[in-house]
Design a protein around this motif. Structure first.
Motif, PDB file in Angstrom:
ATOM      1  N   ARG A 220       0.830  -1.202   0.000  1.00  0.00           N
ATOM      2  CA  ARG A 220       0.000   0.000   0.000  1.00  0.00           C
ATOM      3  C   ARG A 220       0.863   1.251   0.000  1.00  0.00           C
ATOM      4  NH1 ARG A 220      -5.221  -0.195   0.982  1.00  0.00           N
ATOM      5  NH2 ARG A 220      -5.173   1.910   1.825  1.00  0.00           N
ATOM      6  N   ASP A 221       0.430   2.239  -0.787  1.00  0.00           N
ATOM      7  CA  ASP A 221       1.021   3.591  -0.788  1.00  0.00           C
ATOM      8  C   ASP A 221       2.533   3.567  -1.015  1.00  0.00           C
ATOM      9  OD1 ASP A 221      -1.518   4.487  -0.291  1.00  0.00           O
ATOM     10  OD2 ASP A 221      -1.253   4.653   1.858  1.00  0.00           O
ATOM     11  N   LEU A 222       2.960   2.822  -2.023  1.00  0.00           N
ATOM     12  CA  LEU A 222       4.363   2.817  -2.426  1.00  0.00           C
ATOM     13  C   LEU A 222       4.604   4.039  -3.310  1.00  0.00           C
ATOM     14  CD1 LEU A 222       7.163   1.414  -2.812  1.00  0.00           C
ATOM     15  CD2 LEU A 222       6.147   0.273  -4.804  1.00  0.00           C
ATOM     16  N   SER A 223       5.530   4.905  -2.917  1.00  0.00           N
ATOM     17  CA  SER A 223       5.822   6.120  -3.674  1.00  0.00           C
ATOM     18  C   SER A 223       6.972   5.857  -4.644  1.00  0.00           C
ATOM     19  CB  SER A 223       6.190   7.263  -2.719  1.00  0.00           C
ATOM     20  OG  SER A 223       6.483   8.439  -3.454  1.00  0.00           O
ATOM     21  N   LEU A 224       6.756   6.189  -5.917  1.00  0.00           N
ATOM     22  CA  LEU A 224       7.779   6.016  -6.952  1.00  0.00           C
ATOM     23  C   LEU A 224       7.989   7.334  -7.688  1.00  0.00           C
ATOM     24  CD1 LEU A 224       6.976   2.599  -8.696  1.00  0.00           C
ATOM     25  CD2 LEU A 224       8.747   3.076  -7.019  1.00  0.00           C
ATOM     26  N   GLU A 225       9.246   7.752  -7.789  1.00  0.00           N
ATOM     27  CA  GLU A 225       9.614   8.916  -8.589  1.00  0.00           C
ATOM     28  C   GLU A 225      10.258   8.400  -9.870  1.00  0.00           C
ATOM     29  OE1 GLU A 225      12.002  11.626  -6.368  1.00  0.00           O
ATOM     30  OE2 GLU A 225      10.692  11.576  -4.609  1.00  0.00           O
ATOM     31  N   VAL A 226       9.666   8.736 -11.013  1.00  0.00           N
ATOM     32  CA  VAL A 226      10.114   8.143 -12.271  1.00  0.00           C
ATOM     33  C   VAL A 226      10.249   9.222 -13.343  1.00  0.00           C
ATOM     34  CG1 VAL A 226       9.141   5.871 -11.815  1.00  0.00           C
ATOM     35  CG2 VAL A 226       7.724   7.601 -12.885  1.00  0.00           C
ATOM     36  N   ASP A 227      11.164   8.961 -14.273  1.00  0.00           N
ATOM     37  CA  ASP A 227      11.371   9.845 -15.417  1.00  0.00           C
ATOM     38  C   ASP A 227      10.775   9.166 -16.637  1.00  0.00           C
ATOM     39  OD1 ASP A 227      12.350  12.086 -16.809  1.00  0.00           O
ATOM     40  OD2 ASP A 227      14.039  10.912 -17.525  1.00  0.00           O
ATOM     41  N   LEU A 228       9.657   9.688 -17.129  1.00  0.00           N
ATOM     42  CA  LEU A 228       8.921   9.068 -18.226  1.00  0.00           C
ATOM     43  C   LEU A 228       9.030   9.906 -19.494  1.00  0.00           C
ATOM     44  CD1 LEU A 228       5.687   8.192 -16.229  1.00  0.00           C
ATOM     45  CD2 LEU A 228       7.642   6.724 -16.676  1.00  0.00           C
ATOM     46  N   PRO A 229       8.629   9.344 -20.628  1.00  0.00           N
ATOM     47  CA  PRO A 229       8.613  10.150 -21.859  1.00  0.00           C
ATOM     48  C   PRO A 229       7.763  11.413 -21.735  1.00  0.00           C
ATOM     49  CG  PRO A 229       8.350   7.816 -22.369  1.00  0.00           C
ATOM     50  CD  PRO A 229       8.298   7.931 -20.879  1.00  0.00           C
ATOM     51  N   VAL A 230       6.769  11.377 -20.856  1.00  0.00           N
ATOM     52  CA  VAL A 230       5.899  12.544 -20.662  1.00  0.00           C
ATOM     53  C   VAL A 230       6.441  13.482 -19.593  1.00  0.00           C
ATOM     54  CG1 VAL A 230       3.812  11.402 -21.467  1.00  0.00           C
ATOM     55  CG2 VAL A 230       4.469  11.182 -19.065  1.00  0.00           C
ATOM     56  N   GLY A 231       7.616  13.163 -19.004  1.00  0.00           N
ATOM     57  CA  GLY A 231       8.228  14.027 -17.995  1.00  0.00           C
ATOM     58  C   GLY A 231       8.371  13.334 -16.654  1.00  0.00           C
ATOM     59  N   PHE A 232       8.919  14.049 -15.686  1.00  0.00           N
ATOM     60  CA  PHE A 232       9.099  13.497 -14.337  1.00  0.00           C
ATOM     61  C   PHE A 232       7.745  13.374 -13.648  1.00  0.00           C
ATOM     62  CE2 PHE A 232       9.661  14.391  -9.759  1.00  0.00           C
ATOM     63  CZ  PHE A 232      10.354  13.237  -9.433  1.00  0.00           C
ATOM     64  N   ARG A 233       7.518  12.230 -13.013  1.00  0.00           N
ATOM     65  CA  ARG A 233       6.250  11.978 -12.350  1.00  0.00           C
ATOM     66  C   ARG A 233       6.488  11.314 -10.988  1.00  0.00           C
ATOM     67  NH1 ARG A 233       4.938  14.908 -15.707  1.00  0.00           N
ATOM     68  NH2 ARG A 233       3.276  14.739 -17.276  1.00  0.00           N
ATOM     69  N   VAL A 234       5.548  11.551 -10.080  1.00  0.00           N
ATOM     70  CA  VAL A 234       5.546  10.874  -8.784  1.00  0.00           C
ATOM     71  C   VAL A 234       4.248  10.084  -8.705  1.00  0.00           C
ATOM     72  CG1 VAL A 234       5.648  11.124  -6.287  1.00  0.00           C
ATOM     73  CG2 VAL A 234       6.877  12.733  -7.740  1.00  0.00           C
ATOM     74  N   PHE A 235       4.360   8.761  -8.506  1.00  0.00           N
ATOM     75  CA  PHE A 235       3.198   7.884  -8.449  1.00  0.00           C
ATOM     76  C   PHE A 235       3.041   7.305  -7.048  1.00  0.00           C
ATOM     77  CE2 PHE A 235       4.151   6.919 -13.127  1.00  0.00           C
ATOM     78  CZ  PHE A 235       3.226   7.855 -13.567  1.00  0.00           C
ATOM     79  N   LEU A 236       1.802   7.123  -6.642  1.00  0.00           N
ATOM     80  CA  LEU A 236       1.479   6.388  -5.427  1.00  0.00           C
ATOM     81  C   LEU A 236       0.869   5.064  -5.880  1.00  0.00           C
ATOM     82  CD1 LEU A 236       1.769   7.062  -2.417  1.00  0.00           C
ATOM     83  CD2 LEU A 236      -0.662   7.600  -2.378  1.00  0.00           C
ATOM     84  N   CYS A 237       1.481   3.946  -5.491  1.00  0.00           N
ATOM     85  CA  CYS A 237       1.123   2.644  -6.059  1.00  0.00           C
ATOM     86  C   CYS A 237       0.607   1.690  -4.983  1.00  0.00           C
ATOM     87  CB  CYS A 237       2.336   2.003  -6.741  1.00  0.00           C
ATOM     88  SG  CYS A 237       3.210   3.110  -7.873  1.00  0.00           S
ATOM     89  N   ASN A 238      -0.407   0.901  -5.357  1.00  0.00           N
ATOM     90  CA  ASN A 238      -0.915  -0.173  -4.511  1.00  0.00           C
ATOM     91  C   ASN A 238      -0.892  -1.473  -5.309  1.00  0.00           C
ATOM     92  OD1 ASN A 238      -1.522   1.428  -2.250  1.00  0.00           O
ATOM     93  ND2 ASN A 238      -3.491   2.027  -3.105  1.00  0.00           N
ATOM     94  N   VAL A 239      -0.431  -2.540  -4.677  1.00  0.00           N
ATOM     95  CA  VAL A 239      -0.390  -3.867  -5.314  1.00  0.00           C
ATOM     96  C   VAL A 239      -1.128  -4.839  -4.409  1.00  0.00           C
ATOM     97  CG1 VAL A 239       1.076  -5.672  -6.268  1.00  0.00           C
ATOM     98  CG2 VAL A 239       1.886  -3.302  -6.261  1.00  0.00           C
TER      99      VAL A 239
END
Length: 604
Positions: A220-239
Motif C-alpha cells: 500500500r502507498d508505495l511512492s515512486l519517482e520516475v522519469d517518463l517520456p511525458v516528464g518526471f512523475r511521482v506515483f502512489l502505487c498499490n499492489v
C-alpha cells in the motif's frame, strides 16, 4: 425349424424397436426423428410433454406423420428458416452435423435452447433432431457478460491507472488512464513486465508484484519517482493479490495514482513554511517582489544573492510560480551538502556501476525538472569540475549521466542562489568567470532582516498563526514588549532565526500571550529597556520529572509540596505527580489554593 428362426427374428426386431424407444424416452432433450423427406417418424417423451405443456394440438403432441419443415417454417422467422436450411443440408449429406442456438418466447419470458441435428445412419436416410435446454447456461453467460461489462466500465472509467497482472508476472490488461500516465501504447505494455517498460523506471513494482503472486502479500502507498517520456512523475502505487476462489492460484492488480502536482504543491508549501513567504511591507521587500513579477514570465536564468536564512528558496519558488512553467516541477538542490561525485550524480544522474555504491540507475534533478524549474542553492560552493559540467548545461542544454555515454537534453529553467560574493570569488580564481556571467543574467538581491525591521511584527504574527495550527495551541497575541525586543535584535540568522525564536517561545509559554521571558535569554538581556528585568527560562529543554511518591489520592500537603518544588510550574508538577494539568487545576480549586505572586501567572 425355419418357423422357429422366423419367430426369433421377429422377437429380435421387436426387442430392437423397444430398446430404441426406451433410449429416446430416457433422453432429457426433446427429440424428433425425421425421414429423408422431412416427415416425423418418431418423437420421445420429453417432446410430447413439452408440446402438451405449451398447448400444442394432439397431432403435434403425437408428432408422427407431421411435415417438420411445413410446421416449423410456418412462422417465417429468419432464424427458423436458417435452422431448416441446416437440417436439409444434413439430410442431403452436404453437412455432417448442424447446431443452432435459439430463444423460445413463452409467457414466463425467454428460454434458450440448442438444436443439434445428426444424420440417421440407415439406408433410407433421415435425421435425428434434438432440442436441448441451455437456459441456465445462457443466463450464466449473460450474467458473466454483464459483470464483465460492469468491471470493464470500472476498469476504464477509473481515474487511476490499473494493471491486471497474470500469474507469470506479465501485464495482461491495462486501462486507458494508465497508458496516458506512462505515455505508452497498449501494444507496448501488454505481455511485458514493469522492468521492461520505459528503461526500467518502474522496475521496483516487479518486486512487489512477485510478492503478491507468490506470497499473497499486498503493498500500500508505495511512492515512486520516475522519469517518463511525458516528464518526471511521482506515483502512489498499490499492489494486491487476486485469488481464484478454491485454488492455490494468484493474479495481481496494480493501481497507480499520479500525485506529481500534489507532490510539487507539498514541496512548495514546505518551502513557504520555512520562511513565511514574502511577508512584509518594507520598501526593500516591495522592490524584490516587483522584480520577481518582472523576471518570472521570461525564460532567463536568475541569480539570487543574500545571506543565509533570508528566504532565497521562497524567492526561487515564487519565480517559478509566476512563470509559464508553473505547471511543471520545481526541483531544489543544495549544492553545498554533497561531494563532487554525489553532486554530479544528484544533478545529472548515473548508471549502475558508475562509482562505488551505484547499485542502480538513477535519474538526475535536471531530468526531474524537465519542463519546469531547477533551483541550485549554494552555487558558490561547487567545485571547478562541477562548474565545467554546469556551464555546458547552461550553454548547450546537454549533459550525460555519470558512467553513460548517451547525451541527454535539459529543458529546465535554472535559478541559482548563494550567500557568497561570487564576483570576489571570480577575482580570486575560485569561480569560473564564464559561468558567473551565464548565471548573472538577472540578479535579485534579498535584503537581510536587520535592513527591514518594520517587517518583523508581521513575520512574528505569521509564525504565531502557523505554530498555533501546527502545535494545536491558542496563543492569541505577542506582547508589545516582546515585539520591541524582537525589533531591537539584529538577527544574523535572518528570517530563519526569527522563526526559531518564535517556536521556542511557544514551547516555553503555556498562556495566551508570548512574553519577553519566553524568548531566548540572550535576546532579552541584550535588548531589555533599562530599569526592567525579566526572569527568563534557560535555553534548555524543560526538566524531566523527578521521582516522587505518587499516591492514589493526592492531598493538599502533597500538592503544595510538589508545586513549591517546581516553582509552581503546573506542567512539571503534573508530570511529577503522574496526572494531567486539568486535574491539578481541579485540585487547586478544591483546596482553594492560588499561585503566589512571586511566581507570576500562567502555566509556567
Amino acid at each position: 425349424m425355419k418357423k422357429v428362426k422366423k419367430d426369433q427374428g421377429l422377437s429380435s426386431s421387436l426387442d430392437h424397436e423397444s430398446f430404441a424407444r426406451s433410449v429416446l424416452d430416457s433422453q432429457i432433450a426433446r427429440i424428433a426423428v425425421i425421414d429423408c423427406n422431412g416427415k416425423i417418424i418418431a418423437v420421445n417423451e420429453p417432446w410430447r410433454r413439452f408440446a402438451t405443456e405449451n398447448g400444442a394440438g394432439p397431432d403435434t403432441v403425437h408428432g408422427v406423420g407431421i411435415d417438420y419443415f411445413a410446421t416449423a417454417g410456418a412462422s417465417g422467422d429468419p432464424d427458423v428458416q436458417k435452422a431448416l436450411d441446416g437440417i436439409r443440408e444434413v439430410l442431403k449429406g452436404t453437412r455432417e452435423v448442424f447446431s443452432q442456438e435459439y430463444c423460445f418466447d413463452i409467457p414466463e419470458g425467454k428460454f434458450w435452447f440448442e438444436m443439434f441435428v445428426t444424420p440417421l445412419r440407415m439406408p433410407q436416410g433421415g435425421a435425428v433432431i434434438a432440442h436441448q435446454s441451455i437456459d441456465e447456461r445462457k443466463r450464466a453467460e449473460l450474467l458473466i457478460l454483464q459483470q464483465r461489462a460492469h468491471l470493464n466500465a470500472i476498469f476504464q472509467g477509473a481515474d487511476e491507472g490499473i494493471f491486471a497482472i497474470a500469474s507469470s508476472g506479465h501485464i495482461a490488461r491495462i486501462n486507458d488512464p494508465a497508458l496516458k500516465m506512462l505515455g505508452l501504447k497498449r501494444e507496448q505494455a501488454i505481455g511485458k513486465t514493469f522492468a521492461s517498460l520505459i528503461g526500467g523506471e518502474l522496475a521496483d513494482l516487479d518486486t512487489h508484484v512477485r510478492s503478491s503472486l507468490h506470497k499473497g502479500k499486498s503493498t500500500r502507498d508505495l511512492s515512486l519517482e520516475v522519469d517518463l517520456p511525458v516528464g518526471f512523475r511521482v506515483f502512489l502505487c498499490n499492489v494486491r493479490p487476486l485469488e481464484v476462489e478454491g485454488l492455490d492460484y494468484y493474479e495481481a492488480l496494480v493501481v497507480i495514482r499520479d500525485i506529481s502536482r500534489l507532490y510539487a504543491l507539498q514541496r512548495e508549501v514546505e518551502d513557504q513554511r520555512s520562511f513565511g513567504d514574502l511577508i512584509g511591507k518594507s520598501v526593500r521587500l516591495r522592490e524584490v517582489n516587483n522584480l520577481i513579477i518582472k523576471v518570472a514570465p521570461s525564460k532567463t536564468t536568475v541569480l539570487l544573492l543574500g545571506e543565509s536564512g533570508t528566504g532565497k528558496g521562497i524567492i526561487a519558488s515564487l519565480v517559478h510560480k509566476y512563470s509559464e512553467r508553473k505547471d511543471g516541477p520545481f526541483v531544489a538542490v543544495n549544492c553545498a551538502a554533497l561531494s563532487d561525485t554525489l553532486l554530479q550524480s544528484e544533478l545529472f544522474g548515473h548508471v549502475r556501476g558508475a562509482f562505488t555504491g551505484a547499485v542502480n540507475d538513477r535519474i538526475g534533478r535536471f531530468q526531474r525538472a524537465h519542463g519546469g524549474t531547477i533551483f541550485l542553492d549554494e552555487i558558490g560552493d561547487i567545485s571547478p569540475a562541477v562548474q565545467v559540467t554546469l556551464l555546458r548545461v547552461l550553454e548547450e542544454k546537454q549533459f550525460e549521466k555519470l558512467g553513460d555515454a548517451r547525451t541527454l537534453t535539459a529543458d529546465a529553467r535554472v535559478i541559482a542562489a548563494t550567500n557568497r560574493n561570487l564576483y570576489a570569488q571570480v577575482q580570486e580564481g575560485h569561480f569560473r568567470e564564464d559561468l558567473f556571467y551565464r548565471l548573472n543574467v538577472v540578479t535579485i538581491h534579498i535584503p537581510p532582516l536587520r535592513d527591514r525591521k518594520e517587517d518583523i511584527p508581521l513575520l512574528a504574527d505569521h509564525f504565531r498563526i502557523q505554530f498555533n495550527r501546527e502545535l494545536g495551541t491558542r496563543v492569541e497575541k505577542i506582547s508589545a514588549e516582546t515585539i520591541h525586543i524582537l525589533q531591537e535584535h539584529n538577527w544574523p540568522g535572518n528570517v530563519r532565526e526569527l522563526r526559531n525564536a518564535i517556536e521556542r517561545a511557544f514551547i516555553m509559554s503555556r498562556g495566551p500571550v508570548l512574553l519577553p521571558e519566553h524568548l531566548p535569554r540572550e535576546e532579552v538581556q541584550k535588548h531589555t529597556p533599562s530599569g526592567r528585568s525579566y526572569t527568563t527560562s534557560p535555553a534548555i529543554s524543560p526538566p524531566l520529572p523527578v521521582p516522587f511518591p505518587v499516591r492514589r489520592k493526592i492531598d493538599r500537603e502533597i500538592l503544595e509540596a510538589t508545586l513549591q518544588q517546581w516553582s509552581w510550574n503546573i506542567v512539571h508538577a503534573a508530570r511529577a505527580l503522574g496526572v494531567t494539568r486539568q486535574y491539578i487545576y481541579y485540585l487547586l480549586k478544591k483546596f482553594n489554593l492560588s499561585r503566589p505572586e512571586q511566581y507570576g501567572q500562567g502555566d509556567v
